[in-house]
Design a protein around this motif. Structure first.
Motif, mmCIF file in Angstrom:
data_model
loop_
_atom_site.group_PDB
_atom_site.id
_atom_site.type_symbol
_atom_site.label_atom_id
_atom_site.label_comp_id
_atom_site.label_asym_id
_atom_site.label_seq_id
_atom_site.Cartn_x
_atom_site.Cartn_y
_atom_site.Cartn_z
ATOM 1 N N ILE A 183 49.138 15.997 66.882
ATOM 2 C CA ILE A 183 49.791 15.996 65.571
ATOM 3 C C ILE A 183 51.304 16.062 65.755
ATOM 4 C CG2 ILE A 183 50.076 17.257 63.399
ATOM 5 C CD1 ILE A 183 47.109 18.157 63.740
ATOM 6 N N GLY A 184 51.764 16.920 66.657
ATOM 7 C CA GLY A 184 53.199 17.022 66.936
ATOM 8 C C GLY A 184 53.780 15.702 67.394
ATOM 9 N N GLU A 185 53.049 14.984 68.238
ATOM 10 C CA GLU A 185 53.530 13.682 68.723
ATOM 11 C C GLU A 185 53.583 12.657 67.578
ATOM 12 O OE1 GLU A 185 54.920 13.011 71.627
ATOM 13 O OE2 GLU A 185 54.542 15.079 72.291
ATOM 14 N N MET A 186 52.620 12.723 66.643
ATOM 15 C CA MET A 186 52.656 11.829 65.481
ATOM 16 C C MET A 186 53.881 12.108 64.618
ATOM 17 S SD MET A 186 48.718 11.848 64.190
ATOM 18 C CE MET A 186 47.367 11.544 65.310
ATOM 19 N N VAL A 187 54.195 13.393 64.440
ATOM 20 C CA VAL A 187 55.383 13.761 63.664
ATOM 21 C C VAL A 187 56.637 13.290 64.392
ATOM 22 C CG1 VAL A 187 56.738 15.684 62.734
ATOM 23 C CG2 VAL A 187 54.242 15.721 62.553
ATOM 24 N N MET A 188 56.689 13.510 65.697
ATOM 25 C CA MET A 188 57.843 13.064 66.491
ATOM 26 C C MET A 188 58.049 11.556 66.335
ATOM 27 S SD MET A 188 59.337 15.448 68.688
ATOM 28 C CE MET A 188 59.677 14.620 70.214
ATOM 29 N N ASP A 189 56.968 10.798 66.459
ATOM 30 C CA ASP A 189 57.063 9.343 66.351
ATOM 31 C C ASP A 189 57.562 8.929 64.968
ATOM 32 O OD1 ASP A 189 56.665 6.701 67.528
ATOM 33 O OD2 ASP A 189 55.047 6.505 66.041
ATOM 34 N N GLY A 190 57.030 9.563 63.927
ATOM 35 C CA GLY A 190 57.454 9.239 62.572
ATOM 36 C C GLY A 190 58.915 9.560 62.334
ATOM 37 N N LEU A 191 59.364 10.718 62.791
ATOM 38 C CA LEU A 191 60.764 11.109 62.614
ATOM 39 C C LEU A 191 61.700 10.242 63.441
ATOM 40 C CD1 LEU A 191 60.494 15.009 62.493
ATOM 41 C CD2 LEU A 191 61.078 13.473 60.600
ATOM 42 N N ARG A 192 61.250 9.821 64.605
ATOM 43 C CA ARG A 192 62.083 8.950 65.456
ATOM 44 C C ARG A 192 62.447 7.677 64.719
ATOM 45 N NH1 ARG A 192 60.916 4.931 69.153
ATOM 46 N NH2 ARG A 192 58.692 5.344 69.020
ATOM 47 N N HIS A 193 61.495 7.147 63.934
ATOM 48 C CA HIS A 193 61.746 5.921 63.175
ATOM 49 C C HIS A 193 62.484 6.184 61.866
ATOM 50 C CE1 HIS A 193 58.485 4.562 65.869
ATOM 51 N NE2 HIS A 193 59.190 3.449 65.858
ATOM 52 N N LEU A 194 62.459 7.429 61.398
ATOM 53 C CA LEU A 194 63.057 7.763 60.107
ATOM 54 C C LEU A 194 64.524 8.179 60.228
ATOM 55 C CD1 LEU A 194 62.417 8.155 57.058
ATOM 56 C CD2 LEU A 194 61.861 10.533 57.610
ATOM 57 N N ASP A 195 64.822 9.118 61.146
ATOM 58 C CA ASP A 195 66.177 9.661 61.240
ATOM 59 C C ASP A 195 66.352 10.335 62.594
ATOM 60 O OD1 ASP A 195 68.665 10.567 59.445
ATOM 61 O OD2 ASP A 195 68.044 12.275 60.679
ATOM 62 N N SER A 196 67.357 9.906 63.361
ATOM 63 C CA SER A 196 67.518 10.429 64.720
ATOM 64 C C SER A 196 67.888 11.908 64.737
ATOM 65 C CB SER A 196 68.550 9.607 65.501
ATOM 66 O OG SER A 196 69.808 9.646 64.859
ATOM 67 N N VAL A 197 68.669 12.382 63.771
ATOM 68 C CA VAL A 197 69.031 13.807 63.749
ATOM 69 C C VAL A 197 67.803 14.656 63.435
ATOM 70 C CG1 VAL A 197 70.410 15.568 62.570
ATOM 71 C CG2 VAL A 197 71.451 13.372 63.179
#
Length: 158
Positions: free
Chosen positions: A108-122
């Motif tokens: 789940i953490g990796e899914m969140v990381m992947d989603g945020l990576r595409h959404l906003d780098s900060v």
């Protein structure tokens, strides 16, 4: 539906409409006892999902935990709530379509990381700092430089 203000058992639905991404129904309710108004969301749940933590403990999947983490990571970033809701709904759909009744928290953490990576780098770096347990400024520097390298490759088409 129980009133969150006075705990009375009954409320009336005043308005129902689908959310922006059609993943839920938003209902405006009014308590029959105290008259307070509140909003509820109704979502499809395919199966009961249990999250397996890193210490092998188990707890029921809670969408709210992902919402809270994403909201915190994106705080003061000017990202529309609709985009955050879409991200969380997408992660929830990924989890549900895995077809597993138990999902590791790491996945789940990796899914969140992947989603945020595409959404906003900060927001991605903020979430990573907690998720990956950064302990020194050097950890931030190394991770941020890897994010810059990735975004440079994305722009160049590498």
């Amino acid at each position: 539906m129980r009133c969150p203000f006075c705990a009375h058992e009954n409320s009336q639905v005043k308005d129902s409409r689908p959310t922006e991404d059609n993943a839920a129904i938003r209902r405006r309710r009014q308590c029959e006892s105290c008259g307070a108004r509140f909003t509820t969301f109704e979502r499809v749940q395919l199966r009961e999902i249990t999250v397996v933590k890193s210490d092998d403990s188990r707890e029921p999947f809670a969408r709210g935990k992902i919402e809270q983490s994403v909201t915190l990571a994106c705080r003061k970033r000017g990202i529309a709530q609709e985009r955050l809701d879409q991200l969380v709904s997408g992660i929830q759909r990924q989890i549900e379509t895995l077809g597993e009744s138990e999902v590791p928290s790491k996945a789940i953490g990796e899914m969140v990381m992947d989603g945020l990576r595409h959404l906003d780098s900060v927001a991605y770096i903020r979430f990573a700092s907690v998720y990956r347990d950064f302990s020194e400024a050097r950890d931030f520097e190394e991770f941020a430089s890897s994010v810059q390298e990735m975004s440079g490759r994305d722009v160049d088409g590498d």
